[in-house]
Each structure stands twice: as structure tokens, then as C-alpha cells.
Design an enzyme around this catalytic site. Structure first.
Site, mmCIF file in Angstrom:
data_model
loop_
_atom_site.group_PDB
_atom_site.id
_atom_site.type_symbol
_atom_site.label_atom_id
_atom_site.label_comp_id
_atom_site.label_asym_id
_atom_site.label_seq_id
_atom_site.Cartn_x
_atom_site.Cartn_y
_atom_site.Cartn_z
ATOM 1 N N TYR A 136 0.820 -1.214 0.000
ATOM 2 C CA TYR A 136 0.000 0.000 0.000
ATOM 3 C C TYR A 136 0.854 1.264 0.000
ATOM 4 O O TYR A 136 0.474 2.282 -0.566
ATOM 5 C CB TYR A 136 -0.888 0.046 1.255
ATOM 6 C CG TYR A 136 -2.228 -0.612 1.116
ATOM 7 C CD1 TYR A 136 -2.328 -1.980 0.864
ATOM 8 C CD2 TYR A 136 -3.397 0.116 1.258
ATOM 9 C CE1 TYR A 136 -3.557 -2.592 0.766
ATOM 10 C CE2 TYR A 136 -4.634 -0.485 1.162
ATOM 11 C CZ TYR A 136 -4.709 -1.840 0.915
ATOM 12 O OH TYR A 136 -5.932 -2.429 0.812
ATOM 13 N N LYS A 186 2.731 -15.243 2.805
ATOM 14 C CA LYS A 186 2.946 -15.976 1.555
ATOM 15 C C LYS A 186 4.450 -16.250 1.465
ATOM 16 O O LYS A 186 5.135 -15.855 0.507
ATOM 17 C CB LYS A 186 2.424 -15.129 0.373
ATOM 18 C CG LYS A 186 2.412 -15.830 -0.964
ATOM 19 C CD LYS A 186 1.362 -16.932 -1.082
ATOM 20 C CE LYS A 186 1.504 -17.650 -2.411
ATOM 21 N NZ LYS A 186 0.639 -18.850 -2.523
ATOM 22 N N ASP A 218 -3.395 -18.047 0.683
ATOM 23 C CA ASP A 218 -4.367 -18.747 -0.174
ATOM 24 C C ASP A 218 -5.095 -19.826 0.625
ATOM 25 O O ASP A 218 -6.320 -19.962 0.555
ATOM 26 C CB ASP A 218 -3.702 -19.300 -1.447
ATOM 27 C CG ASP A 218 -2.422 -20.071 -1.179
ATOM 28 O OD1 ASP A 218 -1.912 -20.050 -0.035
ATOM 29 O OD2 ASP A 218 -1.916 -20.716 -2.126
ATOM 30 N N ASP A 242 -6.691 -6.817 4.094
ATOM 31 C CA ASP A 242 -7.781 -6.155 3.372
ATOM 32 C C ASP A 242 -8.693 -7.205 2.745
ATOM 33 O O ASP A 242 -9.916 -7.169 2.890
ATOM 34 C CB ASP A 242 -7.184 -5.246 2.284
ATOM 35 C CG ASP A 242 -8.260 -4.544 1.479
ATOM 36 O OD1 ASP A 242 -9.216 -4.032 2.087
ATOM 37 O OD2 ASP A 242 -8.149 -4.512 0.235
ATOM 38 N N ASP A 246 -12.714 -8.759 4.168
ATOM 39 C CA ASP A 246 -13.965 -8.764 3.390
ATOM 40 C C ASP A 246 -14.525 -10.182 3.308
ATOM 41 O O ASP A 246 -15.735 -10.401 3.426
ATOM 42 C CB ASP A 246 -13.738 -8.243 1.958
ATOM 43 C CG ASP A 246 -13.942 -6.730 1.841
ATOM 44 O OD1 ASP A 246 -13.671 -6.016 2.829
ATOM 45 O OD2 ASP A 246 -14.366 -6.269 0.766
HETATM 46 C C1 IPM Z 1 -10.553 -0.954 3.712
HETATM 47 C C2 IPM Z 1 -10.719 -0.338 2.358
HETATM 48 C C3 IPM Z 1 -9.526 0.564 2.082
HETATM 49 C C4 IPM Z 1 -8.294 -0.309 2.103
HETATM 50 C C5 IPM Z 1 -9.633 1.386 0.791
HETATM 51 C C6 IPM Z 1 -10.864 2.269 0.781
HETATM 52 C C7 IPM Z 1 -8.406 2.224 0.571
HETATM 53 O O1 IPM Z 1 -10.872 -1.337 1.391
HETATM 54 O O2 IPM Z 1 -10.466 -0.198 4.712
HETATM 55 O O3 IPM Z 1 -10.560 -2.179 3.811
HETATM 56 O O4 IPM Z 1 -7.954 -0.942 1.085
HETATM 57 O O5 IPM Z 1 -7.644 -0.369 3.144
HETATM 58 MG MG MG Z 2 -11.100 -3.301 2.199
#
Ligand code: IPM
Ligand code: MG
Length: 349
Positions: A136, A186, A218, A242, A246
């Protein structure tokens, strides 16, 4: 206690309003709110996604409650002007390196999970994601290869101090839970990950009570879907965290339910829902505000030393769900405002 409100874009403002209503309903003495624009909203007003006055407020505040950033109107801007840069800038400027993302299932929502209920039932994991390094924040750019091809690049790097600091956050988080830490990397391919793994092992000597294991990212993605109940605490880098957070959110029901805390070394923090700005439903009153309301609870607990009202919020959310509250993401039709009302009503019980 000064709380900075940074609503941002899309559904951000709608969900922040409900979280503030819940906080105000608790009638906490001495809690003051101050708001500033961020993301695409700030770009449109001030020509920058993270104006000085917003960063200044974030620095002055005792804690930050953040909505979401991301606006399709801004996707064609140069990268440094895009809304996402605002949240990355706040994380970096305030050194909010430890991102805590819990994923657990309210029992009432077992059928909202993407997993079969008997598998989803057991999910209770805390993802500790490093937030100020990795690919990042490495050198990045566009260049032309010798063959005249356009090439994009982003350098992934962690130094040992950055790894040790998040390792400690991971071990300490595990100590407050079930003392099981899974470090995700990884290392079969990446040097960054080899160092990550080595430092995890070194730091583990200071935490003999925590059981440490390692998993490739993975495989971790597969295991989170196959048997999420095996995980207690996961510690991982910025990019893997990240993605896995999700994924974990869908196992736990809906991304509309998951809060997060981003902490510095002193306990100051930014609190935000894991979901994004959802521009497709912005302004329709359909967004689920529970992730933001639960983020406000985390804020009370971690930065403002108020665990009792934090518990009350979490219990009120559970009660509202048990009483049938379901926003669209959970298969229901409650509006954002009705969801806020239901939590406030449940607080009274
Ligand atoms: C998160 C989001 C952010 C990230 C984006 C909006 C930059 O996806 O907080 O998970 O990738 O960290
Ligand atoms: Mg995110």
C-alpha cells in the site's frame, strides 16, 4: 472528549448520523462532536480529499468516527487526489498501524451468512491487520519497459520493526481472547513474508501462553470458508488483511455488520465500518448502519475507556436483531433510520 466525525462519501454520512444518534441517546457526559469533510466530498468542496483542517481535527480529537470514502465521479482523478488517499493519509499521518477487524455472527443472522448455518455458527475471529506499510505504501508508479510496454509497479516491503510492532498487537489481542494466533503470509513466494514469519517466531518468545501457527494466505482464504471456527486471532499484512477481512465478513452474515478499529501505539483510534461507500445505494436510506454503530461501541471501549456504554450498544444491537430488525443486506426492508431507531429503542430496555 472530542470525537471527530468524518462521514465521507456515499452511504458514509447516512450511517454516521445513526451512530451519532445512538451515542447521543446514551447521554454520555462530556462527549463533544466536531465534523469535517473527507474523500470525494472534500475534493469537491476544497480540491483535496484530505484538507488540512480535516487532518488537523483528526489529530486534535481523542477518537475518530469515520464513515466511508469512494466516489465514482473521482475515479479518473490523479491517484493522489482520489478519495481513497484520504483514509490512507489519515492512517499514515496518525500512525494507526493496528487494524482490528472482528468477525462474529449474531446467532439471529445465521441464515444471512454465505455459509451453511452449521459452519457459520462457529465464526468468532479477530483479524489484526497491519495498516501503515506493505505494498500500500511502497514506491509505486507507471513506467515503460525496454519493449515500450506500459508497466505499473508497487513495491511490497516490511522492515522488522514494523513487523514486530504488529506482531505484539497480534499476540496481545490473542491473549485477551482464546490465546491462539494464526499468522498469515505468503512465505513460499515472498521475501517480505519470509521476514514476517521469522519475526513472528522471534516475538513469540515473549508470549509463551499464546499458541502461534503460520498459514499461507491462499490456504487461509480457503480455511475461512471451510471451517471458520478454527480461528481465534489472525495477524497479517495490509494487503492480505484487506482481502481476508472482506471474506470473513461474508462468512459472518453481511459486510453491513462489521466494525473496525485502527489504533496507534497509545490507544488513540479511528473507528469505521469495514464496508465502503456503496455509491449504488447512497441516498436511498437502505444502508445498514449497524457496522458503524458497532464501530462507535469499539470507540467507547478502546479509545475512551467506557466499556459499560460500549456493552450497552452491543447488547442493544443484538436485541434489535432478535426482535426482527433486518435491513436490505440482511434480506429485510428496514431503512437506515428505522435501524437506528430500533437500536435506540433497545437501549431503553
Ligand atoms: C478498507 C478499504 C480501504 C483499504 C480502501 C478504501 C483504501 O478497502 O479499509 O478495507 O484498502 O484499506
Ligand atoms: Mg477493504
Amino acid at each position: 472528549m472530542l470525537v471527530a466525525l468524518l462521514p465521507g462519501d456515499g452511504i458514509g454520512p447516512e450511517v454516521i448520523v445513526e451512530a451519532v444518534r445512538v451515542l447521543e441517546a446514551l447521554d454520555i457526559h462530556g462527549l463533544i462532536f466536531e465534523e469535517a469533510p473527507i474523500g470525494g466530498a472534500a475534493y469537491k468542496e476544497y480540491g483535496h480529499p484530505l484538507p488540512d483542517k480535516t487532518l488537523d481535527l483528526a489529530k486534535r480529537a481523542d477518537a475518530i468516527l469515520f464513515g466511508a470514502v469512494g466516489d465514482p465521479d473521482c475515479d479518473a482523478l490523479e491517484r493522489h487526489l482520489r478519495p481513497e488517499q484520504a483514509i490512507l493519509g489519515v492512517r499514515k499521518e496518525l500512525q494507526l498501524f493496528a487494524n482490528l477487524r472482528p468477525a462474529n455472527l449474531f446467532p439471529e443472522l445465521a441464515d444471512a451468512s454465505a455459509l451453511r448455518p452449521e459452519i457459520a455458527r462457529d465464526i468468532d475471529v479477530m483479524i489484526v491487520r497491519e495498516l501503515t506499510g506493505d505494498v500500500y505504501f511502497g514506491e509505486k508508479g507507471m513506467r515503460t519497459t525496454d519493449d515500450g510496454l506500459r508497466q505499473g509497479y508497487d513495491i511490497m516491503a516490511y522492515d522488522e520493526a514494523e513487523i514486530a510492532r504488529i506482531a505484539r498487537a497480534g499476540f496481545e489481542t490473542a491473549q485477551a481472547r482464546r490465546c491462539k494466533l494464526c499468522s498469515v503470509d505468503k512465505a513460499n513466494v515472498l521475501e517480505t513474508s519470509q521476514l514476517w514469519r521469522d519475526v513472528m517466531v522471534e516475538v513469540s518468545a515473549d508470549y509463551p501462553d499464546v499458541e502461534l501457527r503460520h498459514m499461507y494466505v491462499d490456504n487461509a482464504a480457503m480455511q475461512l470458508v471451510r471451517d471458520p471456527g478454527q480461528f481465534d486471532t489472525i495477524v497479517t499484512g495490509n494487503l492480505f488483511g484487506d482481502i481476508l477481512s472482506d471474506l470473513a465478513s461474508m462468512c459472518a452474515g453481511s459486510i453491513g455488520m462489521l466494525p473496525s478499529a485502527s489504533l496507534d501505539a497509545g490507544g488513540k483510534g479511528l473507528y469505521e465500518p469495514v464496508h465502503g461507500s456503496a455509491p449504488d445505494i447512497a441516498g436511498e436510506g437502505k444502508a445498514n448502519p449497524l457496522a458503524t454503530i458497532l464501530s462507535a461501541a469499539m470507540m467507547l471501549r478502546y479509545s475512551l475507556d467506557m466499556s459499560q456504554p460500549a456493552d450497552r450498544i452491543e447488547q442493544a444491537v443484538a436485541k434489535a436483531l432478535a426482535d426482527g430488525l433486518r435491513t436490505a443486506d440482511l434480506g429485510g426492508s428496514a431503512t437506515t433510520r428505522q435501524a437506528g431507531d430500533a437500536v435506540i429503542a433497545a437501549l431503553a430496555h
